[in-house]
Enzyme design. Structure first.
Site, PDB file in Angstrom:
ATOM      1  CE  LYS A 205      -3.648   2.047   2.839  1.00  0.00           C
ATOM      2  NZ  LYS A 205      -4.558   1.837   3.962  1.00  0.00           N
ATOM      3  CD  GLU A 211       9.470  -5.880   7.299  1.00  0.00           C
ATOM      4  OE1 GLU A 211       9.196  -4.755   6.833  1.00  0.00           O
ATOM      5  OE2 GLU A 211       9.154  -6.221   8.461  1.00  0.00           O
ATOM      6  N   GLY A 266      -4.831  -2.290   5.465  1.00  0.00           N
ATOM      7  CA  GLY A 266      -3.984  -3.401   5.013  1.00  0.00           C
ATOM      8  C   GLY A 266      -4.609  -4.765   5.244  1.00  0.00           C
ATOM      9  NE  ARG A 267      -6.102  -4.751  11.486  1.00  0.00           N
ATOM     10  CZ  ARG A 267      -5.515  -3.570  11.625  1.00  0.00           C
ATOM     11  NH1 ARG A 267      -4.416  -3.286  10.954  1.00  0.00           N
ATOM     12  NH2 ARG A 267      -6.022  -2.660  12.431  1.00  0.00           N
ATOM     13  CD  GLU A 352      -1.477  -5.283  12.114  1.00  0.00           C
ATOM     14  OE1 GLU A 352      -0.259  -5.499  12.224  1.00  0.00           O
ATOM     15  OE2 GLU A 352      -2.037  -5.190  11.019  1.00  0.00           O
ATOM     16  CG  HIS A 383      -3.291 -36.838  16.197  1.00  0.00           C
ATOM     17  ND1 HIS A 383      -3.318 -38.151  16.608  1.00  0.00           N
ATOM     18  CD2 HIS A 383      -4.374 -36.665  15.399  1.00  0.00           C
ATOM     19  CE1 HIS A 383      -4.358 -38.756  16.048  1.00  0.00           C
ATOM     20  NE2 HIS A 383      -5.022 -37.873  15.318  1.00  0.00           N
ATOM     21  CE  LYS A 503       5.873  -0.987  10.470  1.00  0.00           C
ATOM     22  NZ  LYS A 503       4.913  -0.203   9.709  1.00  0.00           N
TER      23      LYS A 503
HETATM   24  C1  G6Q Z   1      -2.393  -4.149   8.184  1.00  0.00           C
HETATM   25  C2  G6Q Z   1      -1.195  -3.438   8.478  1.00  0.00           C
HETATM   26  C3  G6Q Z   1       0.076  -4.078   7.964  1.00  0.00           C
HETATM   27  C4  G6Q Z   1       0.392  -3.764   6.511  1.00  0.00           C
HETATM   28  C5  G6Q Z   1       1.840  -4.155   6.256  1.00  0.00           C
HETATM   29  C6  G6Q Z   1       2.251  -3.935   4.833  1.00  0.00           C
HETATM   30  O1  G6Q Z   1      -3.498  -3.776   8.458  1.00  0.00           O
HETATM   31  O2  G6Q Z   1      -1.331  -2.130   8.083  1.00  0.00           O
HETATM   32  O3  G6Q Z   1       0.089  -5.468   8.140  1.00  0.00           O
HETATM   33  O4  G6Q Z   1      -0.482  -4.418   5.665  1.00  0.00           O
HETATM   34  O5  G6Q Z   1       2.673  -3.450   7.117  1.00  0.00           O
HETATM   35  O6  G6Q Z   1       2.141  -2.591   4.498  1.00  0.00           O
HETATM   36  P1  G6Q Z   1       2.276  -2.134   3.014  1.00  0.00           P
HETATM   37  O7  G6Q Z   1       1.186  -2.747   2.225  1.00  0.00           O
HETATM   38  O8  G6Q Z   1       2.209  -0.642   3.040  1.00  0.00           O
HETATM   39  O9  G6Q Z   1       3.620  -2.623   2.540  1.00  0.00           O
END
Ligand code: G6Q
Length: 538
Positions: A205, A211, A266-267, A352, A383, A503
């Site tokens: 996003k 990463e 994001g989620r 989250e 198990h 971070k």
């Molecule tokens: C989700 C968070 C988080 C996000 C990641 C990736 O709700 O905001 O998990 O999706 O940090 O972020 P980017 O899509 O910006 O790389």
């Protein structure tokens, strides 16, 4: 007024004292209609919540609590695009992503659907080009491998659905998912792949996530190295982002960028362009079936009275255990191997969203919020950790998820799977007592160990078959359940400030580890020792 000072909360506390010791065995014996009274259906799903430690009054008190939190209004505030994510000043409108494109979704007088539909059409064009071999790599070869690079919300949803709907996917294309900055992840996922036949989707996003950008840059180097030309980037990278400037800076033509909007968290972004890898793999039709499943649950959630509303009922039951029984955890147990990543996906969605300890007025909460979510598919879990569920000292409410028809019929495998599915819920609820054990002639000295006290609650969620539609409904069920709990707990479910500190500290530590900065005494003695160890041994 604080949530746990409301009359409705206090009424529940009193009620809890009255019924906390009732056993599910006697509740079922006393009311033969119990299961019928505690079953709901909607959006292709069936929910039996009769094996919960509740009586009808419990539900009505919980519903009062929901009303005291103005749940109906809160649902409308979300659907209508109010900026309910206040700490980030954003609307929360993932429901628009799966709204039928032909009908308008108006927010502040503006129809969102032309833009949503526009991105969907572009996704469709590109997905068809890629999956039919029309999209050619730099050297003229069709694409055989897709590598989605993203993390968190830009990874967990797509990976989970890719696994869940593998049976519906185009097996000629392999989708790889890379999230971890640990180089082993990228290395292993591209192992043996031919750069000329590989397309990377950079899903981010912000297009700034450490990463993802590290993996994207290494992927670019691998492509350039393999194909010996800067120009190769344009044929081997597609961006999924809201940040066009950063996408261009990376070297991707905006023509090959699939956008989305700041009102998609994001989620909650699986049904946006973040799910592009799924459209490639599943095909356009199946992707739309997935969206339709989500939409059916969105509609159910928005339109159904609370007492028959699946996300609301599940949420309230969660509150009952979390805040009155003091349960710390919630297990999610899909009896379907394809849903192996579903608990991990829900961990992010739930923890989250509702792992918060400050209320909407900025005060620390004095009650429990989101539980620890965990789980594994059945029967494997049986198990492993089911021992603790049956006989441990902790009360862990469980959600069992199952399907009437198998995706891959094979002898009586499915009947065996589902016999276990039902048996575990029965065993947890009703246990096994001394009389039964003695009748089985179990030696007296073993009776304490072989006793199952039962009274361990579970929900049972069923669908006819694991399909794109039922999966979509299932995911949306949990999304909205999480929302309802956030409303009851009076917390902001759509931000995630708790991930920031780590971070920031990592950014300060990185220069020390790569030798660009001297280690200063600003760290604690433990961190200093750990840095020393790493520097000595790297
Ligand atoms: C989700 C968070 C988080 C996000 C990641 C990736 O709700 O905001 O998990 O999706 O940090 O972020 P980017 O899509 O910006 O790389």
């Amino acid at each position: 007024m604080k949530t746990n000072e409301k009359a409705e909360w206090l009424a529940l506390s009193q009620h809890f004292q009255q019924i906390k010791d009732l056993h599910l065995g006697s509740l079922f014996r006393e009311n033969p209609k119990r299961a019928n009274q505690m079953t709901l259906e909607g959006a292709g799903l069936y929910l039996d919540y009769a094996k919960n430690r509740i009586v009808p009054e419990t539900m009505s008190l919980l519903l009062d609590l929901a009303q005291s939190a103005e749940l109906t209004t809160e649902i409308e505030r979300m659907f209508s695009g109010e900026r309910i994510n206040r700490t980030e000043n954003r609307s929360v409108l993932h429901m628009a992503l799966r709204h039928p494109t032909a009908s308008p979704y108006i927010v502040n007088g503006v129809d969102l659907m032309p833009e949503v539909g526009g991105v969907l059409s572009r996704m469709e064009q590109l997905a068809v080009q890629i999956s039919t071999g029309q999209w050619l790599g730099y050297t003229g070869k069709p694409i055989k491998n897709i590598v989605n690079i993203g993390i968190g919300g830009s990874d967990l949803g797509p990976v989970m659905v890719y696994e869940a709907l593998k049976a519906y996917s185009n097996r000629d294309l392999t989708i790889h998912y890379v999230s971890n900055v640990d180089s082993s992840h990228l290395t292993e996922q591209i192992f043996g792949l031919n750069p000329a036949e590989t397309l990377f989707l950079i899903a981010s996003k912000t297009f700034t996530t450490q990463e993802t950008m590290a993996n994207a840059n290494s992927a670019k180097a691998w492509i350039l190295d393999g194909l010996c030309s800067e120009a190769a980037t344009s044929r081997h990278f597609i961006a999924i982002s809201t940040n066009a400037a950063k996408v261009v800076e990376f070297g991707i033509d905006p023509e090959y960028m699939l956008g989305f909007w700041d009102w998609v968290g994001g989620r909650y972004s699986l049904t946006s362009a973040i799910g592009f890898s799924l459209m490639i793999s599943l095909g356009v039709g199946n992707f739309h079936r997935l969206l339709a499943g989500f939409h059916a649950m969105d509609k159910h959630f928005r339109e159904t009275p609370h007492a028959e509303n699946m996300p609301v009922v599940l949420a309230l039951l969660g509150v009952w255990y979390n805040n009155f029984f003091g349960c710390q955890a919630q297990a999610v147990l899909p009896y379907n191997q394809y849903l192996s990543r579903f608990p991990a996906y829900l961990q992010q969605a739930d923890m989250e969203s509702n792992g918060k300890s400050v209320d909407r007025e900025g005060n620390p909460v004095s009650y429990q919020t989101g539980p620890v979510i965990w789980g594994e598919p059945g029967t494997n879990g049986q198990h492993a950790f089911f021992q603790l569920l049956h006989q441990g000292t902790k009360l862990v409410p469980c959600d069992f998820i199952g399907f009437a028809k198998p995706v891959n019929p094979l002898g009586d495998h499915h009947q065996k799977l589902m016999a276990n599915f039902l048996a575990q819920q029965e065993a947890l609820a009703f246990g096994k007592g001394v009389t039964e054990l003695r009748a089985e002639k179990i030696p007296e000295n073993l009776i304490p160990y072989r006793t199952f006290e039962g009274n361990r609650p579970s929900n049972c969620i069923l669908a006819e078959k694991l399909t794109p539609e039922s999966l979509g409904s299932l995911i949306a069920l949990y999304e909205h359940k999480i929302f309802v709990q956030g409303v009851i707990w009076n917390i902001f479910s759509f931000d995630q400030w708790g991930v920031e500190l780590g971070k920031q500290l990592a950014e300060k530590l990185l220069p020390v580890l790569i030798g660009e900065d001297k280690m200063e005494e600003k760290h604690d003695s433990s961190t200093l020792n750990l840095i020393n160890y790493l520097l000595r041994h790297q």
